[in-house]
Design a protein around this motif. Structure first.
Motif, PDB file in Angstrom:
ATOM      1  N   LYS A 160      -6.536  20.003  92.280  1.00  0.00           N
ATOM      2  CA  LYS A 160      -7.193  21.243  92.754  1.00  0.00           C
ATOM      3  C   LYS A 160      -6.853  22.138  91.529  1.00  0.00           C
ATOM      4  O   LYS A 160      -7.445  23.121  91.172  1.00  0.00           O
ATOM      5  CB  LYS A 160      -6.618  21.801  93.862  1.00  0.00           C
ATOM      6  N   ASN A 161      -5.602  22.017  91.019  1.00  0.00           N
ATOM      7  CA  ASN A 161      -5.346  22.763  89.799  1.00  0.00           C
ATOM      8  C   ASN A 161      -4.498  21.789  88.662  1.00  0.00           C
ATOM      9  O   ASN A 161      -4.633  20.476  88.823  1.00  0.00           O
ATOM     10  CB  ASN A 161      -4.318  23.822  90.123  1.00  0.00           C
ATOM     11  N   ASP A 162      -4.009  22.107  87.709  1.00  0.00           N
ATOM     12  CA  ASP A 162      -3.350  21.500  86.607  1.00  0.00           C
ATOM     13  C   ASP A 162      -2.062  20.729  87.213  1.00  0.00           C
ATOM     14  O   ASP A 162      -1.622  19.991  86.158  1.00  0.00           O
ATOM     15  CB  ASP A 162      -2.972  22.534  85.324  1.00  0.00           C
ATOM     16  N   LEU A 163      -1.471  21.095  88.079  1.00  0.00           N
ATOM     17  CA  LEU A 163      -0.295  20.618  88.706  1.00  0.00           C
ATOM     18  C   LEU A 163      -0.313  19.162  89.434  1.00  0.00           C
ATOM     19  O   LEU A 163       0.400  18.833  89.987  1.00  0.00           O
ATOM     20  CB  LEU A 163       0.736  21.815  89.351  1.00  0.00           C
ATOM     21  N   GLU A 164      -1.749  19.165  89.800  1.00  0.00           N
ATOM     22  CA  GLU A 164      -2.189  18.035  90.822  1.00  0.00           C
ATOM     23  C   GLU A 164      -2.751  16.900  89.847  1.00  0.00           C
ATOM     24  O   GLU A 164      -3.668  17.143  89.110  1.00  0.00           O
ATOM     25  CB  GLU A 164      -3.092  18.429  91.873  1.00  0.00           C
ATOM     26  N   VAL A 165      -2.433  15.552  90.082  1.00  0.00           N
ATOM     27  CA  VAL A 165      -3.120  14.257  89.590  1.00  0.00           C
ATOM     28  C   VAL A 165      -3.143  13.341  90.776  1.00  0.00           C
ATOM     29  O   VAL A 165      -2.475  12.978  91.450  1.00  0.00           O
ATOM     30  CB  VAL A 165      -2.035  13.599  88.509  1.00  0.00           C
ATOM     31  N   ARG A 166      -4.669  13.037  90.640  1.00  0.00           N
ATOM     32  CA  ARG A 166      -5.062  12.126  91.758  1.00  0.00           C
ATOM     33  C   ARG A 166      -5.381  10.770  91.211  1.00  0.00           C
ATOM     34  O   ARG A 166      -6.083  10.513  90.094  1.00  0.00           O
ATOM     35  CB  ARG A 166      -6.312  12.589  92.382  1.00  0.00           C
ATOM     36  N   VAL A 167      -4.631   9.769  91.454  1.00  0.00           N
ATOM     37  CA  VAL A 167      -4.849   8.483  90.947  1.00  0.00           C
ATOM     38  C   VAL A 167      -5.762   7.496  91.902  1.00  0.00           C
ATOM     39  O   VAL A 167      -5.072   7.333  93.378  1.00  0.00           O
ATOM     40  CB  VAL A 167      -3.517   7.873  90.671  1.00  0.00           C
ATOM     41  N   THR A 168      -6.638   7.150  91.622  1.00  0.00           N
ATOM     42  CA  THR A 168      -7.326   6.127  92.623  1.00  0.00           C
ATOM     43  C   THR A 168      -7.323   4.759  92.407  1.00  0.00           C
ATOM     44  O   THR A 168      -7.344   4.285  91.011  1.00  0.00           O
ATOM     45  CB  THR A 168      -9.028   6.530  92.577  1.00  0.00           C
ATOM     46  N   PHE A 169      -6.987   4.017  93.159  1.00  0.00           N
ATOM     47  CA  PHE A 169      -6.965   2.507  92.947  1.00  0.00           C
ATOM     48  C   PHE A 169      -8.040   1.594  93.148  1.00  0.00           C
ATOM     49  O   PHE A 169      -8.840   1.880  94.144  1.00  0.00           O
ATOM     50  CB  PHE A 169      -5.423   2.032  93.706  1.00  0.00           C
ATOM     51  N   ALA A 170      -8.257   0.677  92.482  1.00  0.00           N
ATOM     52  CA  ALA A 170      -9.551  -0.208  92.523  1.00  0.00           C
ATOM     53  C   ALA A 170      -9.174  -1.173  93.865  1.00  0.00           C
ATOM     54  O   ALA A 170     -10.256  -1.443  94.783  1.00  0.00           O
ATOM     55  CB  ALA A 170      -9.670  -1.014  91.330  1.00  0.00           C
ATOM     56  N   LYS A 171      -7.811  -1.510  93.914  1.00  0.00           N
ATOM     57  CA  LYS A 171      -7.475  -2.193  95.071  1.00  0.00           C
ATOM     58  C   LYS A 171      -6.056  -1.905  95.268  1.00  0.00           C
ATOM     59  O   LYS A 171      -5.290  -1.397  94.670  1.00  0.00           O
ATOM     60  CB  LYS A 171      -7.498  -3.750  94.810  1.00  0.00           C
ATOM     61  N   PRO A 172      -5.652  -1.920  96.674  1.00  0.00           N
ATOM     62  CA  PRO A 172      -4.415  -1.203  97.287  1.00  0.00           C
ATOM     63  C   PRO A 172      -3.097  -1.945  96.506  1.00  0.00           C
ATOM     64  O   PRO A 172      -3.309  -2.989  95.894  1.00  0.00           O
ATOM     65  CB  PRO A 172      -4.248  -1.928  98.640  1.00  0.00           C
ATOM     66  N   TYR A 173      -2.249  -0.992  96.524  1.00  0.00           N
ATOM     67  CA  TYR A 173      -1.105  -1.287  95.520  1.00  0.00           C
ATOM     68  C   TYR A 173       0.164  -0.686  96.183  1.00  0.00           C
ATOM     69  O   TYR A 173       0.367   0.425  95.960  1.00  0.00           O
ATOM     70  CB  TYR A 173      -1.044  -0.915  94.050  1.00  0.00           C
TER      71      TYR A 173
END
Length: 837
Positions: A186-199
């Motif tokens: 939502k802002n510069d302080l948030e990073v969303r990491v999406t995984f191709a498979k669970p880890y």
């Protein structure tokens, strides 16, 4: 320091089946099932304390003085500042810990904890259709150049370490290859990491986190970050590396937003282990890891100081002057002042030399009395590795016999008890006491038992007198021996030739299957996979536990292997004249640099010269338990003294194993342990040929290449075993060119099921399920007997008495900003303390 944990041989009492197994094991010595052993631990053992507490003189920050320089010994200058390169070493890690972001750090129990200096929060916010982790960064977190830490840095590190761009010379990419995308939140302080498979081990990622200036291009990653860092973001800055003085200087970071560092600077000084006693005696270090002899020297100096003896008096009591008696002193004086001028000059020179030695020793003792020894247990353990590639140890019964011959408790006590440290052998290959995944799985193999060891050897065909005569065809024989004869007959080869080629037909079958294990074992693995698939389709982890855990084992059932005698395929052996059992180590290309990195970590531990859901066996009528932990019923073990003393053999060949040990000055403890192991093996009729090699060639030319039968070396522990331990225990696979792909499994022993358990543990987002799967994998590693953990390594650190928040950290990571020197007591404080009764 307390020693806490379940006693060896303990069984859990979760179900009626557990109680049944306990009585069966007591009455008949039947084998305990891996499913039970792996499932006994998620309660008490998972919550036990570390084997030894930290010893780092903890002090509140208001008791620590501001300023000062810490002179800290390291083994070498860092060959690189990039922690993700193959030659990164302990110094690289130490620098990274002080100057770069660590999103998670390890606590005193070796468990990852969110680092609030960088993260406000980090959590899995979505699991369907993909796993998404949302990082919320500390809004004050900035790089040393003033730029905010943010998504661009995460993206650059992911791209560099994902393995997709081969221009990056990375040593490891575990976890990063599972990432599908990284986005700004939502802002510069948030990073969303999406995984191709669970880890499951997502907390291991982005620690350390490098700036995009380092990770953004192959040339800066490969070359630029070896000697300098364009930006940092820790309590300290990297001021510079001076190769002439062998020092790395770190200074307080003025842009640091957290609690400021107490020290002005930290000077990391490269001092070889052998030279540290002298450096401490000269007073040129404040903090240094040391060996036992140096620790004893400091302890002696402290005893002298407490007894009121200064250095000069100590020198006369136990130093260079201790051998001078009054009569010797009088005679020496007379000769030095006698009429024989030549003799007088000789004696005077000797007296001068002796007085200088006394003065040096006295000064050293006075200086050493200013230090203390802080001790704990390292986050690493020493193991006995059994090379199962070829030779006698290719037979799992021989490996288990070796393991049953060894008294691990005795070995641990020999190393740790003299140091006043807890001497409990590790119960796991994959975690240490205190860590979340820890469970004592050693019952899957069994404790020391000489008679069982002899019975296993006899079942494998190794019998007294077998070195001078062939055993009769009747009776129990090793499966590999029976098949070797059949293969010779089919191929029309001689016994000698077969010993070099090991039956072409059998070798072809093994290559096609990708394994040297027997057909029954392969079938069992397939059944397990099918059972696992059914488990996953039919219910939760708890359902699987109930399904596989409520069938009592048959009383009196003894299992040696996963197959019947005579059904195991032969193990391909090198042709005559081959350089080693393995030929050339052939890790997969993507794992080659990781192999080098792991090898360096192990080498540095032992020689100091390095660059640095209970899915299990399907239950159908009977519970087979742990294959091979005990000999079959009816197998007679040698019991008479003459037989016990006689070397074992088979088909005219004596049972002898090549035991390779490092010969350097920093490996005395390993060699002493090796001597004890030799005697233990000799007691069951296993002879050893001890080969001592240089520290420089020990790992490269022997461990990695497979040129050994037995060896002692250490592995560091990890908070993320599903990821970090996977390549160490991965099942070796034959390559198309006939070489063996071993990754970092230098014992060359593995199974499909172990690999599956690691993969399942890394792929589940249920933390308890992941830990349970790791415990199951460990129990099977024990049963395979490719490596035997012996003891957690001692950690001895010399520190100036006034230095606080530093020393033997045990499983924890240092908190660099809290290290410093204790404030001097004020006169009022001293007066107040003097009035305290």
């Amino acid at each position: 320091m307390s020693q806490i944990g379940a006693p060896r041989g303990r069984t859990c009492s979760r179900s009626p089946r557990s109680r049944t197994l306990r009585s069966v094991a007591t009455l008949t010595s039947a084998v305990l099932a891996v499913t039970v052993l792996a499932g006994c631990s998620s309660g008490d053992e998972a919550d036990e304390a570390p084997a030894a507490a930290q010893d780092n003189a903890p002090a509140a920050r208001d008791k620590v003085a501001d300023g000062g320089t810490l002179r800290w010994a390291v083994d070498t200058l860092p060959p690189t500042l990039n922690s993700f390169q193959a030659d990164a070493d302990g110094t690289t890690s130490r620098i990274a810990g002080a100057v770069l972001p660590s999103l998670y750090t390890l606590d005193a129990r070796g468990r990852p904890q969110r680092n609030a200096d960088y993260l406000e929060s980090a959590q899995v916010v979505e699991t369907e259709p993909k796993q998404v982790v949302l990082y919320k960064l500390n809004q004050q977190a900035v790089w040393s150049d003033g730029r905010e830490i943010g998504a661009p840095d995460f993206v650059a590190q992911w791209r560099a370490l994902s393995g997709r761009d081969t221009a990056y010379w990375t040593a490891r990419n575990s976890g990063y290859e599972r990432i599908e995308k990284i986005e700004r939140g939502k802002n510069d302080l948030e990073v969303r990491v999406t995984f191709a498979k669970p880890y499951s081990d997502w907390k291991s990622l982005f620690t350390p986190l490098y700036p995009k200036q380092v990770m953004g291009a192959p040339n800066t990653f490969n070359d630029g970050a070896r000697t300098t860092l364009k930006a940092t973001a820790g309590p300290f800055l990297l001021k510079g590396i001076d190769r002439k003085s062998s020092t790395v200087t770190l200074t307080r970071n003025p842009r640091w937003w957290g609690q400021p560092a107490k020290l002005d600077s930290v000077v990391l000084t490269a001092v070889p282990r052998a030279d540290r006693a002298a450096a401490l005696a000269a007073g040129t270090l404040d903090l240094a890891e040391i060996d036992r002899s140096t620790a004893e020297r400091i302890a002696l100096a402290l005893r002298d100081a407490r007894a009121g003896r200064n250095g000069a008096e100590a020198a006369l009591a136990h130093g260079p002057g201790s051998s001078i008696t009054p009569s010797k002193a009088l005679k020496s004086w007379a000769l030095a002042n006698g009429s024989d001028e030549e003799k007088a000059a000789e004696v005077q020179a000797a007296r001068t030399k002796n007085q200088q030695a006394i003065a040096v020793y006295a000064s050293a003792q006075d200086t050493l009395a200013k230090y203390v020894v802080r001790k704990s247990l390292e986050p690493a353990y020493t193991q006995l590795s059994l090379n199962g590639e070829s030779g006698p140890l290719a037979d799992e019964r021989v490996r288990r016999a070796v393991a049953r011959a060894i008294n691990r408790q005795e070995l641990a006590e020999s190393v740790l008890k003299p140091l006043g440290l807890p001497a409990r052998p590790p119960g796991s290959h994959l975690a240490l006491a205190g860590q979340a995944a820890y469970a004592d799985g050693s019952d899957a193999l069994g404790s020391q038992d000489t008679e069982e060891a002899r019975a296993l050897l006899a079942d494998a065909g190794w019998v007294p007198g077998g070195a001078v005569r062939k055993p009769a065809d009747a009776g129990t024989k090793a499966g590999s021996e029976a098949e070797r004869k059949a293969a010779e007959k089919a191929n029309g080869t001689t016994a000698d030739k077969a010993a070099g080629t090991e039956a072409d037909a059998s070798k072809e079958e093994a290559t096609k299957a990708g394994t040297r294990q027997d057909g029954a074992r392969k079938e069992a693995a397939q059944q397990e996979a099918a059972q696992q698939g059914a488990d996953q389709a039919g219910g939760t982890t708890d359902a699987k536990k109930k399904e596989s855990g409520d069938t009592a084992s048959d009383e009196g059932l003894y299992i040696v292997g996963d197959d019947k005698p005579g059904e195991r395929r032969t193990v391909p052996a090198p042709a005559a004249g081959a350089e080693s059992a393995t030929g050339i180590l052939a890790p997969a290309p993507a794992a080659a640099r990781q192999s080098a990195a792991l090898l360096a970590r192990a080498e540095a531990l032992d020689t100091g010269t390095g660059s640095g859901a209970r899915a299990a066996l399907p239950v159908s009528g009977t519970d087979k338990g742990v294959a091979g932990a005990y000999a079959p019923r009816g197998t007679a073990a040698p019991v008479t003294a003459p037989d016990a003393a006689q070397a074992l053999g088979k088909d005219g060949k004596a049972l002898s194993l090549r035991f390779v040990l490092p010969s350097g000055p920093g490996s005395e403890s390993l060699r002493a342990v090796g001597d004890r192991i030799v005697r233990m093996l000799d007691a069951v009729g296993i002879r050893t040929e001890v080969t001592k090699v240089s520290d420089e060639s020990f790992f490269k030319d022997h461990i990695a290449s497979g040129d050994y039968d037995l060896a002692l070396y250490s592995w560091p522990a990890s908070a993320f075993p599903a990821t970090d331990a996977r390549p160490i225990y991965a099942k070796p696979e034959p390559a198309s060119d006939g070489s063996l792909l071993v990754e970092q499994n230098y014992s060359r022993v593995g199974t499909d099921r172990i690999d599956q358990l690691f993969d399942q543990a890394a792929g589940t987002l249920d933390e308890e399920e992941a830990r349970e799967l790791v415990r199951q994998a460990d129990a099977r590693i024990w049963a395979a007997a490719g490596s035997i953990p012996l003891y957690q390594r001692p950690q001895l650190v010399a520190a100036k008495a006034e230095l606080v928040n530093a020393g033997a950290w045990g499983l924890a990571a240092p908190r660099y900003q809290d290290i410093g020197f204790k404030k001097a007591e004020t006169s009022k404080g001293a007066e107040r303390n003097s009035r305290t009764p």
